[in-house]
Design a protein around this motif. Structure first.
Motif, PDB file in Angstrom:
ATOM      1  N   SER A  91       0.857  -1.183   0.000  1.00  0.00           N
ATOM      2  CA  SER A  91       0.000   0.000   0.000  1.00  0.00           C
ATOM      3  C   SER A  91       0.887   1.225   0.000  1.00  0.00           C
TER       4      SER A  91
ATOM      5  N   ASN B 223      -3.440   7.059  -3.921  1.00  0.00           N
ATOM      6  CA  ASN B 223      -3.351   5.883  -3.062  1.00  0.00           C
ATOM      7  C   ASN B 223      -3.359   4.641  -3.936  1.00  0.00           C
ATOM      8  N   MET B 224      -2.425   3.753  -3.686  1.00  0.00           N
ATOM      9  CA  MET B 224      -2.286   2.540  -4.495  1.00  0.00           C
ATOM     10  C   MET B 224      -2.234   1.321  -3.591  1.00  0.00           C
ATOM     11  N   GLN B 225      -2.962   0.295  -3.984  1.00  0.00           N
ATOM     12  CA  GLN B 225      -2.948  -0.984  -3.278  1.00  0.00           C
ATOM     13  C   GLN B 225      -2.626  -2.085  -4.286  1.00  0.00           C
ATOM     14  N   MET B 226      -1.564  -2.816  -4.024  1.00  0.00           N
ATOM     15  CA  MET B 226      -1.152  -3.909  -4.905  1.00  0.00           C
ATOM     16  C   MET B 226      -1.143  -5.223  -4.144  1.00  0.00           C
TER      17      MET B 226
END
Length: 220
Positions: free
Chosen positions: A187, A212-215
């Motif tokens: 995150s 905001n990035m969620q991988m």
């Protein structure tokens, strides 16, 4: 798709990696038309990959990236920047022996999408069982004020960065006899403050963004 081609006596591993398919999963937070647009753009990634050499600690010693034949100029520039930074994007283990709770860090400068920034990554070994290591990861990125040489800018346009900061955390699970992690998550939040100058006498525009990035990833 990853194929090991050769293992040297010193432990260096030669392998080929290639993207064979791309898909964007459905999400209630993303409109279907946006999802379709992103998936169409990502189709250009299919066929990309390259030949790599990695040592027995996880350092990337050589990276020869290959673009698909239909790659546009923007993708070509991104791949050129990635190629020059691949050695810094590896996740090596320490030279000395470590046990549970061990922490180590890497700091280096990166240039991507026309932006140069410092990146610091801290790893912590939190579990080690049956040849499977679990690492906690913390990432910090910071960029000083600079002109941004972004690909695809129209003639006369300029982007000036005032500040960029990123914070991220996650976890990666690695089987020690495999090249790629078997699973993980990350995150990240990135805050940027910049000035966009369109040129042709148009007024400058201040732009502040928060991304905001969620991988999540899993090896098959």
């Amino acid at each position: 798709l990853v194929n090991v081609k050769q293992i040297d006596a010193n432990g260096d591993i030669h392998y080929e990696a290639r993207c064979t398919d791309v898909a964007v999963t459905e999400s209630e937070n993303v409109m279907p038309e946006v999802r379709s647009q992103i998936e169409a753009q990502l189709q250009n990634v299919i066929g990309s990959g390259g030949m790599f050499v990695i040592d027995n600690r996880g350092n990337i010693k050589q990276a020869d990236l290959v673009l698909p034949e239909n790659a546009d100029p923007m993708m070509q520039q991104v791949f050129e920047q990635l190629s020059s930074s691949m050695q810094q994007l590896s996740t090596p283990f320490p030279t000395e022996s470590v046990g549970l709770g061990a922490q180590w860090s890497m700091s280096y400068a990166l240039t991507m999408n026309g932006l140069t920034f410092m990146q610091n990554i801290t790893y912590e070994l939190v579990d080690l069982q049956d040849n499977v290591a679990t690492l906690n990861i913390n990432i910090e990125q910071q960029a000083d004020p600079q002109a941004v040489n972004a690909p695809g800018l129209p003639p006369g346009a300029k982007i000036t960065l005032n500040e960029m900061r990123s914070q991220g955390s996650g976890q990666v699970v690695m089987k020690l006899d495999r090249l790629m992690p078997i699973g993980g998550s990350l995150s990240m939040q990135t805050d940027t403050d910049m000035i966009v100058s369109p040129g042709s006498g148009a007024p400058d525009s201040p732009v502040s963004t928060q991304m905001n990035m969620q991988m999540n990833w899993q090896s098959e």
